[in-house]
Structure formats: C-alpha cells, structure tokens
Design a protein around this motif. Structure first.
Motif, PDB file in Angstrom:
ATOM      1  N   GLY A  42       0.829  -1.199   0.000  1.00  0.00           N
ATOM      2  CA  GLY A  42       0.000   0.000   0.000  1.00  0.00           C
ATOM      3  C   GLY A  42       0.861   1.246   0.000  1.00  0.00           C
ATOM      4  O   GLY A  42       2.043   1.204  -0.356  1.00  0.00           O
ATOM      5  N   THR A  43       0.277   2.346   0.414  1.00  0.00           N
ATOM      6  CA  THR A  43       0.959   3.637   0.463  1.00  0.00           C
ATOM      7  C   THR A  43       0.995   4.126   1.898  1.00  0.00           C
ATOM      8  O   THR A  43      -0.049   4.165   2.568  1.00  0.00           O
ATOM      9  N   CYS A  44       2.178   4.500   2.355  1.00  0.00           N
ATOM     10  CA  CYS A  44       2.319   5.034   3.705  1.00  0.00           C
ATOM     11  C   CYS A  44       1.475   6.303   3.825  1.00  0.00           C
ATOM     12  O   CYS A  44       1.617   7.214   3.008  1.00  0.00           O
ATOM     13  N   PRO A  45       0.616   6.378   4.842  1.00  0.00           N
ATOM     14  CA  PRO A  45      -0.219   7.570   4.981  1.00  0.00           C
ATOM     15  C   PRO A  45       0.557   8.819   5.411  1.00  0.00           C
ATOM     16  O   PRO A  45       0.031   9.923   5.319  1.00  0.00           O
ATOM     17  N   ARG A  46       1.814   8.675   5.817  1.00  0.00           N
ATOM     18  CA  ARG A  46       2.602   9.836   6.250  1.00  0.00           C
ATOM     19  C   ARG A  46       3.487  10.371   5.145  1.00  0.00           C
ATOM     20  O   ARG A  46       3.438  11.542   4.810  1.00  0.00           O
ATOM     21  N   CYS A  47       4.345   9.523   4.543  1.00  0.00           N
ATOM     22  CA  CYS A  47       5.296  10.006   3.535  1.00  0.00           C
ATOM     23  C   CYS A  47       4.820   9.732   2.106  1.00  0.00           C
ATOM     24  O   CYS A  47       5.464  10.161   1.155  1.00  0.00           O
ATOM     25  N   GLN A  48       3.731   8.990   1.963  1.00  0.00           N
ATOM     26  CA  GLN A  48       3.138   8.646   0.660  1.00  0.00           C
ATOM     27  C   GLN A  48       4.018   7.710  -0.174  1.00  0.00           C
ATOM     28  O   GLN A  48       3.841   7.605  -1.386  1.00  0.00           O
ATOM     29  N   GLY A  49       4.975   7.051   0.452  1.00  0.00           N
ATOM     30  CA  GLY A  49       5.816   6.086  -0.255  1.00  0.00           C
ATOM     31  C   GLY A  49       5.153   4.730  -0.329  1.00  0.00           C
ATOM     32  O   GLY A  49       4.348   4.362   0.527  1.00  0.00           O
ATOM     33  N   GLY A  50       5.490   3.960  -1.361  1.00  0.00           N
ATOM     34  CA  GLY A  50       4.985   2.597  -1.477  1.00  0.00           C
ATOM     35  C   GLY A  50       5.619   1.737  -0.398  1.00  0.00           C
ATOM     36  O   GLY A  50       6.834   1.782  -0.188  1.00  0.00           O
ATOM     37  N   THR A  51       4.830   0.987   0.330  1.00  0.00           N
ATOM     38  CA  THR A  51       5.332   0.172   1.432  1.00  0.00           C
ATOM     39  C   THR A  51       4.855  -1.260   1.294  1.00  0.00           C
ATOM     40  O   THR A  51       3.727  -1.504   0.852  1.00  0.00           O
ATOM     41  N   VAL A  52       5.725  -2.192   1.622  1.00  0.00           N
ATOM     42  CA  VAL A  52       5.429  -3.618   1.531  1.00  0.00           C
ATOM     43  C   VAL A  52       5.910  -4.276   2.808  1.00  0.00           C
ATOM     44  O   VAL A  52       7.047  -4.063   3.239  1.00  0.00           O
ATOM     45  N   SER A  53       5.042  -5.065   3.429  1.00  0.00           N
ATOM     46  CA  SER A  53       5.405  -5.812   4.636  1.00  0.00           C
ATOM     47  C   SER A  53       5.022  -7.269   4.434  1.00  0.00           C
ATOM     48  O   SER A  53       3.954  -7.562   3.907  1.00  0.00           O
ATOM     49  N   GLU A  54       5.902  -8.186   4.860  1.00  0.00           N
ATOM     50  CA  GLU A  54       5.602  -9.611   4.792  1.00  0.00           C
ATOM     51  C   GLU A  54       5.417 -10.150   6.196  1.00  0.00           C
ATOM     52  O   GLU A  54       6.151  -9.792   7.112  1.00  0.00           O
ATOM     53  N   TYR A  55       4.395 -11.003   6.348  1.00  0.00           N
ATOM     54  CA  TYR A  55       4.079 -11.629   7.621  1.00  0.00           C
ATOM     55  C   TYR A  55       4.100 -13.139   7.420  1.00  0.00           C
ATOM     56  O   TYR A  55       3.245 -13.693   6.737  1.00  0.00           O
ATOM     57  N   PRO A  56       5.092 -13.825   8.013  1.00  0.00           N
ATOM     58  CA  PRO A  56       5.208 -15.272   7.812  1.00  0.00           C
ATOM     59  C   PRO A  56       4.195 -16.039   8.653  1.00  0.00           C
ATOM     60  O   PRO A  56       3.747 -15.564   9.695  1.00  0.00           O
ATOM     61  N   TYR A  57       3.848 -17.233   8.180  1.00  0.00           N
ATOM     62  CA  TYR A  57       3.079 -18.149   9.003  1.00  0.00           C
ATOM     63  C   TYR A  57       4.022 -18.690  10.062  1.00  0.00           C
ATOM     64  O   TYR A  57       5.210 -18.873   9.811  1.00  0.00           O
ATOM     65  N   GLY A  58       3.495 -18.964  11.230  1.00  0.00           N
ATOM     66  CA  GLY A  58       4.314 -19.510  12.308  1.00  0.00           C
ATOM     67  C   GLY A  58       4.734 -20.937  12.023  1.00  0.00           C
ATOM     68  O   GLY A  58       4.040 -21.692  11.356  1.00  0.00           O
ATOM     69  N   LEU A  59       5.903 -21.293  12.511  1.00  0.00           N
ATOM     70  CA  LEU A  59       6.414 -22.646  12.366  1.00  0.00           C
ATOM     71  C   LEU A  59       6.619 -23.229  13.759  1.00  0.00           C
ATOM     72  O   LEU A  59       7.354 -22.661  14.570  1.00  0.00           O
ATOM     73  N   ALA A  60       5.969 -24.332  14.049  1.00  0.00           N
ATOM     74  CA  ALA A  60       6.066 -24.947  15.373  1.00  0.00           C
ATOM     75  C   ALA A  60       7.512 -25.268  15.730  1.00  0.00           C
ATOM     76  O   ALA A  60       8.287 -25.723  14.887  1.00  0.00           O
ATOM     77  N   GLY A  61       7.875 -25.011  16.985  1.00  0.00           N
ATOM     78  CA  GLY A  61       9.207 -25.359  17.478  1.00  0.00           C
ATOM     79  C   GLY A  61      10.295 -24.359  17.162  1.00  0.00           C
ATOM     80  O   GLY A  61      11.434 -24.537  17.556  1.00  0.00           O
ATOM     81  N   THR A  62       9.990 -23.275  16.447  1.00  0.00           N
ATOM     82  CA  THR A  62      11.029 -22.312  16.099  1.00  0.00           C
ATOM     83  C   THR A  62      11.058 -21.136  17.064  1.00  0.00           C
ATOM     84  O   THR A  62      11.982 -20.334  17.026  1.00  0.00           O
TER      85      THR A  62
END
Length: 128
Positions: A42-62
């Motif tokens: 999406g676009t940062c609502p403050r600086c208007q830059g394109g932003t990308v975030s990745e959220y991994p699925y959890g892995l048991a035991g890690t």
C-alpha cells in the motif's frame, strides 16, 4: 518490490516514530514472496511512499509464531482467510518504503519514515 514509483512520495519527511491511526487508503493482501505467509502492499499515509510488509506463518518449534497459525489445514479455507484478514486488520503496520528519511536512526527496525498505522480494509490480489 517491483512496483511503479510513487510520484507523491515525500522523501524530505523527517523520520519520526509516530502512530498515525487508521489508514483508509488501499492496501492489498497477496501471498508472500519470501515463503509461506502473506504480504501487504500500500501507500504510507505519512510520507506517501509505497510500502510492503511480509508476515510469515508460524512454524512450530522455532519460537517464532508470526501473526498467523500454521494450522492452515484444520480450518475450512474461508474461515482461515477470515481469520488471517482479522489478524492483519488488528496488526500495527509500519512504513517500509525503503527510503532512508532524514534523521533515520541507525538502529531503526524499518527503513522508512517511522510511521505506524492499522488498515481499515484489505483488497485481495489474485493468488493472495
């Protein structure tokens, strides 16, 4: 990132860790490129830059659960998607525009303007 440059990106916005509230702009959910998980663009609502975030699925035991359960096969697909969307709407997202804004501290956890926010809604991209 592979996105078109954001014309309105304000590179002069000084780094400031600040919560800007609920972002109502367009944020898109896709499958993560870095492994199992999801990606928010999406676009940062403050600086208007394109932003990308990745959220991994959890892995048991890690010791790193991520924000999603790894038990993807135990829930029906639609219930799982709703659960993931609910988690992403609760999550605080950060500017990851990749631009080293003025006053960016060396120890900053993300390269961006320092803004954080929650998203009001998510669009789902094909394959996301």
């Amino acid at each position: 990132m592979g996105e078109a440059p954001h014309v309105n990106h304000d590179h002069g916005t000084a780094y400031l860790e600040t919560y800007v509230g609920l972002a109502t702009g367009v944020f898109v959910r896709r499958a993560a490129e870095g492994g199992p998980g999801l990606r928010i663009e999406g676009t940062c609502p403050r600086c208007q830059g394109g932003t990308v975030s990745e959220y991994p699925y959890g892995l048991a035991g890690t010791g790193a659960k991520g924000i999603f359960s790894r038990r993807r096969g135990t829930d029906p697909a639609s219930a799982q998607a709703q659960s993931e969307e609910a988690a992403l709407l609760r999550e605080v997202h950060y500017c990851e525009c990749g631009h080293p804004h003025p006053d960016l501290p060396a120890e900053a956890p993300f390269v961006g303007c320092g803004a954080s926010w929650r998203v009001a809604a998510l669009s789902v991209a094909d394959g996301g």
